[in-house]
Every structure is written in C-alpha cells, then in structure tokens.
Scaffold this active site. Structure first.
Site, PDB file in Angstrom:
ATOM      1  N   SER A 178     -11.164  20.933   6.913  1.00  0.00           N
ATOM      2  CA  SER A 178     -10.809  21.350   5.561  1.00  0.00           C
ATOM      3  C   SER A 178      -9.486  20.724   5.153  1.00  0.00           C
ATOM      4  O   SER A 178      -8.501  20.779   5.887  1.00  0.00           O
ATOM      5  CB  SER A 178     -10.696  22.881   5.508  1.00  0.00           C
ATOM      6  OG  SER A 178     -10.332  23.305   4.218  1.00  0.00           O
ATOM      7  N   GLY A 179      -9.477  20.139   3.962  1.00  0.00           N
ATOM      8  CA  GLY A 179      -8.278  19.485   3.474  1.00  0.00           C
ATOM      9  C   GLY A 179      -8.195  18.016   3.794  1.00  0.00           C
ATOM     10  O   GLY A 179      -7.226  17.349   3.432  1.00  0.00           O
ATOM     11  N   THR A 183     -14.662  16.327  -0.002  1.00  0.00           N
ATOM     12  CA  THR A 183     -15.272  16.549  -1.327  1.00  0.00           C
ATOM     13  C   THR A 183     -14.945  15.420  -2.281  1.00  0.00           C
ATOM     14  O   THR A 183     -15.810  14.925  -3.008  1.00  0.00           O
ATOM     15  CB  THR A 183     -14.788  17.887  -1.894  1.00  0.00           C
ATOM     16  OG1 THR A 183     -15.123  18.942  -0.977  1.00  0.00           O
ATOM     17  CG2 THR A 183     -15.420  18.163  -3.237  1.00  0.00           C
ATOM     18  N   ASN A 238      -6.304  23.391   1.818  1.00  0.00           N
ATOM     19  CA  ASN A 238      -6.843  22.539   0.761  1.00  0.00           C
ATOM     20  C   ASN A 238      -6.898  23.339  -0.535  1.00  0.00           C
ATOM     21  O   ASN A 238      -7.323  24.482  -0.539  1.00  0.00           O
ATOM     22  CB  ASN A 238      -8.244  22.043   1.154  1.00  0.00           C
ATOM     23  CG  ASN A 238      -8.777  21.001   0.188  1.00  0.00           C
ATOM     24  OD1 ASN A 238      -8.079  20.568  -0.716  1.00  0.00           O
ATOM     25  ND2 ASN A 238     -10.016  20.603   0.384  1.00  0.00           N
ATOM     26  N   SER A 241     -11.119  23.355  -1.520  1.00  0.00           N
ATOM     27  CA  SER A 241     -11.903  23.308  -0.291  1.00  0.00           C
ATOM     28  C   SER A 241     -13.347  23.723  -0.555  1.00  0.00           C
ATOM     29  O   SER A 241     -13.613  24.744  -1.208  1.00  0.00           O
ATOM     30  CB  SER A 241     -11.286  24.239   0.762  1.00  0.00           C
ATOM     31  OG  SER A 241     -12.077  24.263   1.924  1.00  0.00           O
ATOM     32  N   SER A 242     -14.295  22.915  -0.074  1.00  0.00           N
ATOM     33  CA  SER A 242     -15.717  23.260  -0.200  1.00  0.00           C
ATOM     34  C   SER A 242     -16.036  24.351   0.818  1.00  0.00           C
ATOM     35  O   SER A 242     -15.877  24.146   2.028  1.00  0.00           O
ATOM     36  CB  SER A 242     -16.591  22.030   0.055  1.00  0.00           C
ATOM     37  OG  SER A 242     -16.362  21.059  -0.919  1.00  0.00           O
ATOM     38  N   GLY A 464     -15.919  19.982   8.830  1.00  0.00           N
ATOM     39  CA  GLY A 464     -15.598  19.434  10.132  1.00  0.00           C
ATOM     40  C   GLY A 464     -15.384  20.526  11.163  1.00  0.00           C
ATOM     41  O   GLY A 464     -15.515  21.726  10.901  1.00  0.00           O
ATOM     42  N   GLU A 466     -13.794  23.243  13.322  1.00  0.00           N
ATOM     43  CA  GLU A 466     -12.757  24.206  12.974  1.00  0.00           C
ATOM     44  C   GLU A 466     -12.357  24.998  14.210  1.00  0.00           C
ATOM     45  O   GLU A 466     -13.211  25.433  15.000  1.00  0.00           O
ATOM     46  CB  GLU A 466     -13.242  25.156  11.870  1.00  0.00           C
ATOM     47  CG  GLU A 466     -13.426  24.465  10.524  1.00  0.00           C
ATOM     48  CD  GLU A 466     -13.704  25.443   9.411  1.00  0.00           C
ATOM     49  OE1 GLU A 466     -13.886  26.643   9.715  1.00  0.00           O
ATOM     50  OE2 GLU A 466     -13.748  25.024   8.233  1.00  0.00           O
TER      51      GLU A 466
END
Length: 1636
Positions: A178-179, A183, A238, A241-242, A464, A466
């Site tokens: 994330s980040g 996206t 992020n 973030s998605s 990704g 985590e």
C-alpha cells in the site's frame, strides 16, 4: 567449480577493487580493497569504507569458499559507468547490494523506473512528475522495449505489440504494498491503451475523425474515478489506497479497436465502513457526498458535515492535502454519467449511502440488554431512506431468533452484539452496492457481441505483501493471494530461463528456486487453514479459540514445521512463513470476518423494502452468489451461505487460471519511505520490498544458471583486444563465431564457466567481472606500450632538434662575422661617395637660393603695377554703368506712363462695346430656336468627328494586322531560307566526299541549282514584302498624324464649348436635358423584362475623372467633351431637379445607346445653323428602331445589378458589334459547357509551371487560371448573369479543393502552393472590383439624391453576394493551406529523425551504436539513415522556391517555413530527449552541424524567426558537449542552456552516454541536477508540445489584398477550351483595367 576457479575469482579482489559490506542503517555500504592476502588455504581481504573510512576485514579459507560455492565472498561493486544502467541484468556484478544501489542511484536522479529482466521496478516519487503527458504517450507508441527509457508505457506497448503479433491475450500484473503507486500505475496503463496512436497494427485501428477518444475508451477511463471513489480510502501509507483488488480486461476486436472492458474485484475491505484506524478515513465517496451534494438533496437525505457521522468522525477532522471533496464529487458524477448511469439512478445510489451513514448514528444503549429508542432520528431517517419498517428494524437490532427443530426462540442481545448486528447490516448493504456497481459497469462496458472480442489485455491491480504489528483475516487473504502470484511469477521466470537455454541449445541442469507450493497447500489444501476456518464457521458453537486449536492440532507435524509455527507467548495467534517474511496472525474476529453473515430477519426485512433500487441491488447480489443445492435440511443449514474465505479462494483460483492462459508482464511498485516524503530513500525498507516482490529471487534464479548473456557481435566488440591483432585483422574478414571462440579459449581456462549457444554466449556469475579485469589489464598494457614508444619518440625528436639547432647556430655565427667585415668595407666606400655628393649638394643649394630670390623680387614688382592698373579700370567701368542705368530708368518711366493711358482708353471703349454685344447675345441665347440650333449643330459636329476617328482607328488596326501578317510571312520565308541554306551547305559537304557516284553528284548539283533559284526568288519576295511594309508604315504614320489633328480639333471644340455658355444658359439647358432624360428612359425601358420597383430612371454611375478619359479611345456616340459636361451637370443636378416638371415631352433629346449613360451636349459658339429639328427626330427614331431590332431574351438593359455595375463598361461595350455581344451572351448562357471547360480543362487538366529561379515563370503564366476565372466573373456581373456567376464560383472552389486534396505527401507541394496563390489572386480581383463598384455607387448617390435611396437595396443584395464569395474564398485558402501543410509535415516528419538526429555528415566525428572495430570486422552491419540533411534542405528549398515563383506574399512564406522549422526543432528535440544512446558529445557535434546547416539556410533566406524554433535543440547539443565534472560546471550548463527546463536538463544528463575514454558522471553530480527540478512547477515540462501533422487549429493569416491586373492569356496547350478562349478574345481590354 575447481580450486583454480575459486583462485581465479579471488584474483578480482585486488587493491582498489570496490565491494559491499552489510550495514544496519544503509543495508549495504561501499568499501575499497586495501590489501589482499591469499596463502595456501587462508584468505584475508582488508577493505576500507568509502563513507566513514572504517576498516572491514573478510577472513576465510579456500575450503569454506568451496563449501559455500563462493557465496560468502564480499559482493563486488559495479563500475561507476554501469551503476546508472536502466536494466539490472546489464550489471557486471548481479547481486543484492548492486541492485539496491542502482535503484537508489536512479531514484535520487528522479528516474523512478528500472528494468530487471522482464520486470519493471517502479519507485513511488511521492511527487508530481512530467512522465505521463500525451506527448510522452506518443513517444512510446510503436517503440520496442529498450529503445527508450524504462517506463510503464513501454510495458503497455510491449503487451499491445505481443497481442497484435501473437494474437494472444496479455496480462500486466501491477503489485506492491500500500502506497507504492499501484493504482496510479494501473490508471496510466489504461489511459495509454485508450490514447496512444496505433503504430503496430498497420493502421487498422479506427480512431475518431477529430483524433479524440471513442465512447468505449472514454467509458473505460471513467471507471477509474468511480472505483477510486467507492473502493479507495486514505490510509497511513497512502492517501488513495485501493482497499480491494481488481482485474480489468480491456477487450479488443480483430482490428485492435477497444470494444469493451470487464472488471473483476477481489476482497473489498468491508470493515473499513464501520472502523478506521488512527489518521485514516472511510471510503472517499462518503466525504464527497457530504461536501458536494446540493442543498436540496442534503435536506432530503438529512446530510450535514461529515464530522457528525460516527462512521466518518472516528479520527476527528481528517482531510487529504490538495484534494477538494466537492470537486471530486463532481468528477465522480460525470464518470457515472459517462458509463451510462442516469442522474436519477445516481441519486438512488447516494440515497443508499446516506442511509448507511445514518445507520452508523443509531444509538444503542442499555447494560445487559441492548436498547434502541423508538424516536431515534437516525433510525427513522435510515429506515425511511432504505424504505423498510423502522419498528422491525429496531426489533431485530436488539434481538435475535434461534430456530430449533420444534420452535423458534427470541432472545435479547447485549449492546456489543447489537452493535455488531447493526454494523453487519451496513457492511452487507455496502458490499452488495459495490458488487452491483461493478456489475452495472461491466454491463455498460462489455462488448454486446462476445464474438467481436478477439483478444484482451488484463491489468491486475492487487495488494502487495502486508506485514503489520497486528495482522488479521484481511492480511491473511492478501498474503495468500501474493503467495499464489509469487508462485506463478517464479514459474514464469523459470520457464523463460528454460526456454532460453533450449532455444540456444546449450547444456544445462535443473535450477533450484524457492517453490512456495508447501505454503500454498498449507493455506488452501484439503485440510488447510481455509478449510478448517470454514468448518469451524459452519458449527453453531464455532469460535476463534476453537479455530486456533484446530490449527495447532492439525499442523503440529514435521512436514509443516518449516511453514507453520505457534508463537511462544500467545495462544490466540499463529505464524506462517511466507516467501517474503514470517507473519504472525491474530485469530481474533477470524470467524466473524469469514462468515460475514447478516441475520435472516434483517435479510427478509431488506428484501421487503419499498425502495426499488435497494431491492434491485440485493437481487443482483443473490443471483451472483447462489446458494449450493442441498439434499437435506441439515445440509441446508451447513451450506446456507458461502463464506468469504471460500469466495476469495475460488475467485483467486479463477484469476490464476486467467493469468496462466495469458502472456504476463510484471510491474513491481516500491514504496521508498514510510513517511511519504518526496524523493526520500530508505534502503532497508526498499530492500525488504525487493525481496517480497520477487525481484531478488529472479536475480538469484538467473545467477544459479548463466546470468550474463552476450551476443557474438557484442562479445567480440567488447573483448576483441584480449587476443592478438592477427585474429581480428579486418583485412582477413574473420568469422565472428570463430573469433569469439578464440577469445574464450584465451581468456577463460575453465570451460564450465560459459556455454556457447546458437546466437549468444552464456557466462556464469562473476565471469564477466573477470573478463572486464582482463580487458582493463590488456588496455593498461597497451597504454604502457604506447607511452613507452611515445616517450622514446619524444626524446629522439628532442635530440634531433638540438642537433639541428647547434649546426644552425654555428652557421649563423659565421655568417654574422663575414657580414660584419663586409659592412666595414661598405662603410668606407660609402664615406667617399657621401663626401662627393655633399660638396655637390652645398654648391647646388647656394645657386638655387640666389635664383629664388631674384624671381621673387621680379614677381612682387610686376604684381604691384598690375594691381594699380586694375583699380583704375574698375572705377571707369562703374561710372559708365551708373550713367546707363539712370538714363534707362527715365526712358522706361515715360513709356509706361503713356502705355497705361492708352490701355485705359482702350478698355473703356471695348467694355462699352462688349456690354452692348453681351446684351444682344443674351437675348438671342434665351430664344428656344437658337438653343436648338446650337445644340444640334454641336451634336452633329461631334458625331462627325467621332465617326471619322473611328474610321481612322479601324484602318489603323487593319494596317497593324496586315503588318503583323507580313512580318510573320517574312519570318517564315527567312526560316525557309536559313533551312535551305543549311541544307545546301550539307549537300556541299556531301559533294566533297570522293566516294559519291557521278550520277548522284549530278542529281545533287541539279537540286542545288533548284534551291539556289528558290532562294533568289524568296529574297526578291522578301524585298517586295519589305517595301510593302515600309509603305504601310508610312500610311500608318500619316493616319496617326491625321488622328492627332482630329484630337487637336476636338480639344479646340471642347475649349470653345467651355467658354460659349454663361451660367443662366447652362441652368436652362440642364433643366431641359433632365426632362428629356426622363422621357427617353420611359421610351427605352418600358418593354424590358426583369424590371422591379428598384429600377432607377436616371443615369448610371458616372465614370472617373474626364482627364483620364482624354487619353482613351473615343466612343462613336460619346465624346470627351460630353463627359465633361455630364460631370458638371451631375454636380448641379440636385439644385435643378424642380425644373424637370416644367419641360414638355417634345423637348429634343441627345442620341444615346441602350445600357450606356446618357450625356447632354451643349451648344458651341459660332456654330452653323444647318441642323434642323427633323434630323434630330429621325436620329431618335433610328435609335429606338435599333433597340427594338436588337432585343434578345436577356436584354442589355440595366437591371437590379447591372444598374450598379454597368456604368463601368459604358464606354467599352460600344467597341463591340452586335454579333460579338450576342456571341458573348451565347457563351455565358451555356453555363454547363463553360463550367466544364473551367473545371476539366483549367483545373483538373492544368499543367502547373515548374518553379525555377534561373528562368522563373511570368506572372501571366502563373496567374492565368485566376485571371481567366476573374474575367468570366466580371463579364457575368456586367451582363447581369449574377446567379450563374455564383454557381460557377462555388463549383470552381469545390473543384480546386478536391484537386488539392487529391495529392499526397511530396506531390502535394506544388499544387497546394500554386492554387493557394491563384485563389488569393482571384480573391484580390473580387475585392478590388467590389471596391471600385462601391465607390461608383457612392458617387452616383451623391449625384442622384433621392434615387440613391432606392438603389441601396440592390447594392445590399450584391454586397451580400460578394461577401459570401470572399468568405468562401478565404475558407478555401485556409483549407488549401492546411491541407498542403499537413502533407508537407508528413513528408518532413519522415526525414527529421533520420536526417537531423541520426544523420552524420560531419567527417571525423562519426559514431555508431557499436564499436568501430566491430564495424571494420563486419562491414555493412547497419544501414545508414534513410534520409540525409540534403533531403531536408532540398525540401525546404523546393517549398521556398515554389512560393517565390508562384508569387506568394512574404508573410505566407514566413508562416509556412516557420511551422516546418518548428516541426523540425520539436520533433528532433523530443526524440533526442527520449533516446538513451544518442546523448553523447559526438552525436551532439553531428546534430549541431546539422542544425548549423539549417541556420545558414534560414539566414540566406531571411528567416530569423525560423532560427528561434531550433533553440531547444541547439542548447541541448551544447549541453551534451559541455564539461560535467563539478558543480560549477552544472551551474554553467544552466546559465548557457537557459531555454531548457530543469526536467529536460536532468533527462539529458541522466541519458548521457559515457564513452570508454571519458570519466563517468558521478552520482553526486546527477543528484545535484535532479535537485533543480521543483515539484509543481507547471512551466517545468519534459517534452515540447508536439506539432500535430493534421492540426488545423493554427490560423492561416490571410495576406493583404493584391492590386491585380487581369491579363487575357491562355497557354497554347489549352487548345480545347474554345469557349474560354473565344470569350477572352471578345471581351474588350478596357473592361479589364477597372481592377488596376
């Protein structure tokens, strides 16, 4: 590997070698080898850190190295030249620290993309970068991967190219934590497919006519803001973030047109709706709705600020920097409308979202049992918006129903349980809404015809790996998905390696790689974690504790020991060893999140809603996830609803099947720092992500085999110096494969360290470093050898120079001594000569002094005597003059007095006589009979003089034609004579030949005599003709003299007319003439057709000043004197209009022709009285009879338009006889025939004269189409064929445009320029003619007073017509200009890159993509550029020459050439900026030389503006040639290259190709350059705005109107244009001078 191989590897670690050592903060630090000690078995390497100079020691044994296969040796650092490489596989030493250092080096230089084999590594800059503009998109379109810098557009283009060529589906996997920028990367990839021009499928792809996006492409791009609004949220890592994974299929048809798209989503984070961690936010759509909804909807949905809702205010006021939620709400609404959702449906969605916010505000109270107030406003609002019963909803929030075999039991819930139920309802509704929205988007975007979808490109944007402090069910599913993807990635990489080895047919063994199948089986196996979770979830008494105990029990076995572990200090967690890291998961809430169930009572309540939209959403969700079939009641209880884990597992399996059936491309997004700071790099964090995303695993797999691969050509090009010259002598033309084998045998002793394939050579890890060391040593030896010989040469040269100088010095000294002795002798001889000459000089000087004195004395005496004599003479002369003047004054005074007295007496007498005579004349002049007599006599005299002049002119014209005919005949005879003479000479030469037979000789003599006789006869005839010509010339001179006399008589008559009539007489005559005009107008115009209320019963527009008409030919009816009188009458007509009514109808009128202005003839003094009244009447009757007999269907009378236009040709039409006029009418009536000749003959069949500066075409040869058309139009207007002229002009303009558009590329240059000039010439003719007519109309209005009011309506109609024609002609000019520029740009765009950037016309600085030695070994390895600078300059010369020869204005020439030069500058600059192998100083020299040639061309053609268009390109070449070693050099670059933006400078510096003999640019310098780039600076652009080839937005500056003179000229080759040729011949030349 043998011991020798390890010793060979240790040889690399010599003094000065750089290597890497681990560091806690920087992960790896660079060190330099200080000493290397290798004994029999011990190895000791001492290094010093480059940053802090700390000593690092590495000690080991050869045995240990052999055990570890050399893996423990310090990783070597790559040369500085390679540390900035754009592909990690090109590194000499492919190891973990080198990969990390290369990524960091590039990132600090603001280069965020790096290749690692098949993977693109993208590091998030956390800043706005100018890498995604439309110009950058077009730069990557059609380019192969590797031609330009690494970019996600290159991956997208590679996928598109594979899809087109291989006809297979493609997948682009975008992964990262994330980040990291997943996206945004996926969004730009989708935008690339929608906006990039197709350069691969041979133009089969269809684009909109305006170059924009198709509807499907716009809808696909519109999905991004929709999915981001409903599925993205702000997190600590992020801002966007998605919170779900998505796989977007972009569907293409067989012509590679985008025909649809389909979206699959995975694992939406439902818990975010009800809970957000600290500093994080809920989904964007809720904040957008609260900020952007209109007041009426806010009132209806009872929405306030987001801080008043429990689901949104958990972390206080949270906002995203630089993001306006109200603006984003507008974007979301527009995106929903784009994909086809109506506004009404959108507000249904927003109503449902508002209901969810109010559900979150429902207050649950109570201690043991939960309670909800019946008057809770949030409860009432939520149920109203949902359309459900508030009482029932309240009831089942605080209670639950347990169904047993015999009864149903209702129990109360605790507040915590009630809160869970309320939140589960909200999550259930939002999840179903999200799925419904994705389904609707798929319905709108998917192709209606499945057979129309040929291939697709999928873009997978998935979370990704985590690893947080507390990891729950969401992290477990995410890491499970990443395990599957990593397995697929490893298999794909291994497959590519295997395919490469098989294709090259080399010996290879199985490569071990970290297969994570055991970990995947642990999760998804039959008795895996997911199965145990589902089993526990189906049990009524299932709990998180029971689940964790099952895990401990089932996986407490040796086979799971390496992947599953139980934490030492927790009984509610479990640890899984993933491929990237060990992760500990907390089992709390695993069961609830997996079941994600809503009580049946709430489901039934929601399905019974009155809100149709909610019912539609729930029904669609139920249809998408049907319950499995059941066999019994017990089974129905177990499998009533699939769990979230099973749904995710099934969707993940389907995803892997989809990816497995496609060709996969990988993009790994990296987050460089945790704080989201721009351009900050945390090595440890990046290194962990590189391990997690599989990049390092890919490198490890490559290193296990043969990581370094070189083609034979590249290998020979690099390492040819390792063998002697005899092996690679270009004269021997050695075989590349044989030469490579020789180099390998000489350089590498162990044959297992490399493999030779069919096209490549494969090396083990470390071998390239060894070869580089051998190469460097070899070059050092060669350098030493060169230095030795150079030093010997220098010393030898110095010795020879000293020897030569010594001998020369001796020679000079001896020469000086001899010269000194000779000088002494010369001085002695000179002294004697000086004495002799000095004595002579003294004597001569004394004599001359005495002589000068005597002469001066004589001169003074004589001057004195002469002056005295002169003074006496002057005094006598002055006295004489005074006496003469006084005597003359007295005589003149007496004479003047007498003269004045005589003149006074004469004046008095004459005045008295004149007064008496004037009284008599005035009384006589007032009588009507006298007036008639004078008028008729004057008229008859004028008619006689005019007829005489006409006759003389006709005779003169006949004589002229006769003269021309005789001259033509004489010329013909002269040509015949010359031809006969040449033939006779030829025959004489033949007769001199001795081989001719006698018979032939006699025949030739006879023929010669015959030709001689003919020649004599011709000479006599020529003499006769010459005499006749002289006689005719004499007659013409006589006629000219007679004409001159007649003109003098006319002038005298005019002078008499001017002085014969006094003011009263003129006034009376004017009044009579006005009455006669009215009567004559009624008589002549009564029988005409096409009359209207706007007909003007007066004179037409008056001609211009009479003085100009005196030099023109005189009409048989109208003389110059009448024109003068007419002008005088028009000036005073307004004052005498009242007298018109007093005249009688029988008043005499002057003779006048139809269609011409009527003129009044005044009387003459001393005229004869022989003119009677009957003659005047018969003359008038004769005119009327002529009018009636010559009447035709289209009369010559002045109609609505001819009254405005006809006066221009009053005097000119009368030169034509009636047959000619009738013929002109016949030609103009044949509209179709005339248009056919104009279109087919003059436009389509036109032969454009070739432009030439040596023999340029004349103006009439260039403009004859415009002049011919202009003549036709003016003649039509004169004869009242206005509508026909309009139709003809529009047909001609349409034909010209089609003709110009029919040419393409270089063939369109001459036609476009030629017709552009002709159309402007035609426009000028129309404009100037209109101005002339307007001036005449204005002067006519001044002279006719009231009649001008009726005339204005007719003029307005004509003015509208001319304005329309002028506008259409200007549009035609604009269209021709842009069509020609489009073809010119197409032609030039093909040449620019090849000629300006790739062309190497400067000798001595030629460079190639590979080494010059390889080019000498294999000549013709690469073809030169297709075009050269000569082609570019020839094209510019061709355009400039055509515009000059065809008469285009300088402004047009400047505009055309400036746009072409702008195309050259922008295209070449953008290409140079994006190329990574052309940024070298040698290439810059070549490009600068090419630019200089263009600049010289511009200066020679006065195009200083064009030079400015090349400034970017010139300064970029200057930058590449400047020094770049220090920070001061960088500042000098910025000062010298002031026009380049910091981003452009940074791009050129990062792309700079360092030659072998250059020092590489240090990373500190490149980092300093990158720091000049300021974020958010809109003027800091990367690429210049490209010049669109089909851009018509740039306005064409219409040049000023010319002053044209139409010439009646048609070339001889236009023989079929009979009508046009005849019309031009018939139209009088005077008719064409009106536009001068």
């Amino acid at each position: 590997m043998t011991v020798e191989s390890y010793l060979q590897a240790l040889e690399v670690y010599s003094k000065g070698t750089k290597a890497w050592f681990t560091d806690a903060k920087e992960a790896w630090i660079s060190t330099t080898c200080v000493s290397s000690l290798i004994t029999s078995d011990n190895v000791r390497l001492v290094f010093e850190a480059d940053s802090n100079h700390k000593e690092c020691v590495y000690e080991t044994t050869l045995t240990q190295i052999e055990k570890t296969n050399g893996q423990d040796l310090p990783p070597l650092r790559n040369p500085l030249k390679l540390e900035n490489t754009d592909d990690l596989t090109n590194l000499s030493y492919l190891n973990e620290p080198s990969v990390l250092n290369t990524i960091r080096t590039r990132y600090l230089q603001h280069l965020i993309y790096t290749y690692s084999g098949i993977v693109l590594i993208a590091v998030n800059p956390f800043d706005r970068v100018s890498l995604y503009d439309s110009d950058v998109v077009q730069q990557y379109s059609g380019r192969r991967r590797g031609e330009l810098d690494p970019h996600l557009f290159a991956i997208a283009e590679d996928a598109y190219r594979c899809m087109v060529h291989e006809k297979s589906n493609q997948t682009i996997v975008v992964s990262g934590e994330s980040g990291a920028g997943k996206t945004v990367s996926a969004k730009y990839i989708m935008r690339y497919f929608a906006t990039a021009d197709d350069q691969v499928s041979n133009g089969m792809r269809i684009k909109k006519s305006d170059g924009g996006l198709t509807e499907v492409e716009e809808q696909i791009l519109a999905t991004n803001p929709i999915m981001e609004a409903f599925g993205n949220a702000k997190t600590t890592r992020n801002d966007n973030s998605s919170r779900f994974g998505k796989y977007i299929e972009i569907q293409f048809d067989k012509h590679t047109n985008i025909v649809g798209a389909k979206i699959r989503t995975y694992l939406l984070e439902r818990s975010r709706l009800i809970y957000q961690p600290e500093t994080e936010r809920n989904y964007h759509i809720f904040y957008q709705l609260c900020a952007g909804a209109p007041l009426s909807e806010k009132k209806e949905f009872e929405l306030t600020d987001y801080t008043s809702f429990n689901y949104l205010n958990q972390n206080g006021p949270t906002s995203i920097p630089n993001v306006d939620d109200a603006t984003e709400f507008g974007h979301t609404q527009r995106a929903l409308s784009t994909v086809g959702l109506s506004v009404q449906l959108q507000w249904c969605i927003f109503r449902l979202l508002a209901a969810l916010l109010h559900i979150g505000n429902v207050q649950i109270t109570g201690r043991a049992d939960a309670m909800v107030s019946e008057s809770d406003e949030s409860l009432l609002t939520a149920t109203r918006l949902l359309g459900i019963n508030a009482t029932e909803f309240r009831k089942w929030i605080v209670r639950k129903q347990i169904t047993t075999r015999s009864e149903k039991i209702i129990t109360n819930l605790s507040p915590v349980q009630a809160q869970v139920v309320k939140d589960s309802v909200a999550k259930y509704i939002y999840a179903n809404l999200f799925e419904w929205l994705v389904g609707v988007i798929n319905e709108r975007l998917s192709s209606s015809d499945e057979t129309n979808v040929a291939t697709f490109i999928g873009v997978l944007d998935i979370y990704g790996f985590e690893h947080f402090k507390k990891n729950s069910f969401e992290q477990f599913c995410i890491n499970y998905a990443n395990e599957k993807l990593q397995q697929q990635f490893n298999q794909h990489v291994f497959k590519l390696e295997q395919e490469e080895y098989v294709r090259e047919q080399i010996n290879w063994t199985f490569i071990e790689f970290s297969d994570n199948q055991k970990c995947i089986e642990l999760i998804e196996g039959r008795m895996g974690i997911l199965s145990l979770l589902d089993e526990e979830s189906r049990m009524p008494s299932g709990s998180d504790e029971g689940f964790i105990q099952k895990l401990y029990t089932n996986f407490d076995k040796p086979e799971f020991k390496s992947h599953f572990k139980k934490p030492r200090f927790s009984n509610k967690a479990f640890t899984i060893s993933h491929y990237a890291h060990q992760v500990e998961y907390e089992s709390e809430n695993f069961m609830d999140k997996n079941k994600d169930t809503v009580p049946d009572e709430h489901l039934a309540l929601l399905r019974s809603t009155d809100f149709d939209f909610l019912k539609q959403v729930l029904d669609k969700a139920a249809a998408a996830n049907p319950s499995p079939p059941v066999e019994s009641k017990r089974m129905s209880m177990m499998y009533r609803k699939p769990t979230l884990g099973s749904i995710f597992k099934l969707s993940l399996i389907n995803l892997m099947d989809t990816i497995g059936g496609t060709n996969v491309h990988y993009i790994r997004c990296i987050k460089p720092n945790e704080a989201k700071v721009a351009w900050e790099f945390e090595p440890n964090m990046v290194l962990s992500q590189l391990r997690a995303c599989g990049v390092l695993e890919t490198i490890r797999i490559s290193c296990e085999g043969y990581p370094t691969r070189w083609t034979f050509e590249e290998f020979v090009d690099r390492y040819y110096a390792l063998v002697s010259f005899s092996h690679w002598d270009p004269r021997q033309k050695p075989d590349v494969h044989q030469l490579a084998s020789t180099i390998l045998d000489e350089a590498i002793a162990d044959p297992t360290m490399y493999q030779v394939g069919k096209t490549k050579i494969f090396f083990r890890a470390g071998q390239l470093a060894y070869l580089e060391k051998r190469r460097a040593d070899r070059f050092n030896q060669c350098a030493t050898l060169l230095q030795k010989h150079m030093r010997r040469y220098i010393c030898r040269t110095r010795y020879l120079r000293i020897q030569s100088l010594t001998v020369g010095l001796q020679t000079v000294i001896r020469h000086k001594m001899a010269k000194k002795k000779m000088d002494a002798l010369r001085r002695y001889r000179a002294s004697l000569v000086i004495q002799t000459n000095w004595r002579r000089f003294i004597a001569r000087k004394q004599y001359l002094a005495k002589q000068r004195f005597i002469l001066s004395l004589q001169t003074a005496i004589r001057s004195r005597l002469g002056a005295q004599k002169l003074v006496t003479c002057r005094q006598h002369y002055a006295a004489t003059q005074i006496q003469r003047m006084i005597r003359g004054w007295f005589a003149r005074k007496h004479y003047k007095t007498q003269l004045q007295l005589v003149l006074l007496l004469q004046s008095c007498v004459r005045r008295r006589i004149a007064q008496k005579h004037f009284i008599a004349l005035r009384s006589e002049a007032r009588s009507a009979s006298h007036l008639k007599e004078v008028s008729y006599a004057l008229e008859m005299k004028v008619v006689e003089l005019t007829q005489t002049l006409t006759t003389v002119r006709d005779e003169k014209k006949a004589m002229t034609d006769r003269t021309i005919q005789l001259e033509t005949q004489i010329k013909t005879w002269m040509d015949k004579y010359e031809k006969m003479e040449r033939k006779a000479k030829g025959l004489e030469d033949k007769l001199k030949e001795p081989t001719v037979p006698m018979e032939k000789w006699q025949a030739l003599e006879v023929e010669r005599d015959h030709w001689i006789n003919e020649c004599k006869q011709s000479s006599e005839q020529i003499k006769v003709k010459t005499r006749q010509t002289e006689e005719l010339t004499t007659k013409l001179d006589q006629q000219a003299q007679e004409t001159t006399k007649l003109r003098k008589n006319l002038d005298e008559a005019n002078d008499k007319i001017k002085t014969m009539v006094d003011a009263d007489t003129v006034t009376d005559l004017k009044s009579q003439i006005t009455a006669l005009k009215a009567q004559l107008s009624q008589a002549l115009h009564a029988p005409r057709r096409q009359t209207s209320s706007t007909n003007i019963h007066g004179s037409s527009l008056a001609p211009n000043g009479g003085s100009n008409h005196m030099t023109r030919s005189v009409s048989p009816i109208m003389s110059p004197s009448t024109s003068i009188i007419k002008q005088q009458q028009q000036q005073e007509l307004s004052t005498d209009s009242s007298i018109n009514d007093t005249q009688t109808p029988d008043s005499p009128t002057p003779t006048i022709l139809p269609g011409t202005s009527r003129k009044t003839v005044g009387g003459r003094r001393n005229s004869s009285a022989g003119v009677c009244e009957t003659q005047t009447k018969s003359s008038l009757d004769h005119i009327r009879q002529t009018e009636i007999s010559n009447k035709n269907p289209r009369p010559m009378s002045v109609d609505q338009y001819s009254k405005i236009l006809g006066s221009k040709t009053i005097r000119k039409v009368t030169d034509l006889d009636e047959a000619s006029i009738q013929e002109i009418h016949t030609i103009l009536r044949d509209e179709d025939g005339l248009q056919q000749e104009l279109v087919d003959g003059l436009i389509k069949g036109l032969r454009i004269p070739l432009p030439s500066l040596q023999n340029p075409p004349s103006a009439k040869e260039v403009f004859f189409p415009a002049h011919t058309i202009g003549i036709c139009v003016m003649e039509m207007w004169r004869l009242n064929y206005v509508q026909e002229s309009e139709r003809m002009l529009f047909t001609i303009m349409d034909s010209i445009q089609k003709q110009c558009l029919s040419y393409t590329v270089e063939d369109a240059i001459l036609p476009s320029i030629y017709w552009l000039s002709n159309v402007h010439e035609l426009l000028s003719i129309i404009c100037v003619a209109e101005q002339e007519k307007e001036q005449q109309m204005i002067s006519s209005q001044h002279s006719t007073n009231g009649i001008g009011l009726r005339r204005s309506a007719a003029w307005n109609d004509f003015e509208k017509l001319t304005e329309t024609i002028k506008f259409e002609l200007q549009c035609l000019e604009d269209n021709i200009f842009h069509a020609g520029m489009k073809e010119l740009k197409k032609c030039l765009s093909k040449m620019v890159i090849s000629a300006v950037v790739e062309g190497q016309s400067l000798p001595g600085f030629t460079t190639t993509d590979s080494n010059r030695f390889y080019k000498r070994i294999i000549p013709g390895g690469s073809a030169g550029p297709t075009y050269t600078m000569d082609n570019v300059l020839n094209l510019l010369n061709k355009v400039w020459r055509a515009m000059k020869c065809y008469g285009l204005e300088a402004s047009v020439v400047t505009q055309v050439l400036t746009e072409l030069l702008k195309l050259i500058g922008v295209t070449a600059f953008n290409d140079l900026l994006m190329r990574k192998n052309f940024s070298s100083w040698k290439r810059a020299m070549q490009i600068q030389y090419n630019i200089t040639r263009i600049e010289e061309w511009c200066k020679s053609h006065d195009l200083n503006e064009g030079i400015l268009q090349l400034e970017h390109l010139m300064q970029s070449t200057k930058l590449l040639q400047m020094k770049k070693a220090t920070l001061e050099d960088i500042e000098n670059i910025y000062e010298a290259c002031w026009i380049l933006s910091p981003t452009q400078v940074q791009k050129l510096m990062s792309n700079y190709y360092v030659a072998d003999y250059e020092n590489p640019i240090t990373s500190d310098i490149l980092q300093a350059v990158a720091e000049h780039v300021i974020s958010g600076n809109k003027s800091d652009i990367l690429l210049l705005d490209s010049v669109a080839l089909d851009d018509t937005s740039s306005p064409f500056e219409i040049p000023v109107v010319r002053n044209p003179i139409p010439q009646p000229y048609l070339p001889a080759w236009l023989s079929k244009l009979e009508r046009l040729r005849r019309l031009i011949h018939l139209v009088p030349l005077e008719n064409l001078t009106g536009v001068q």
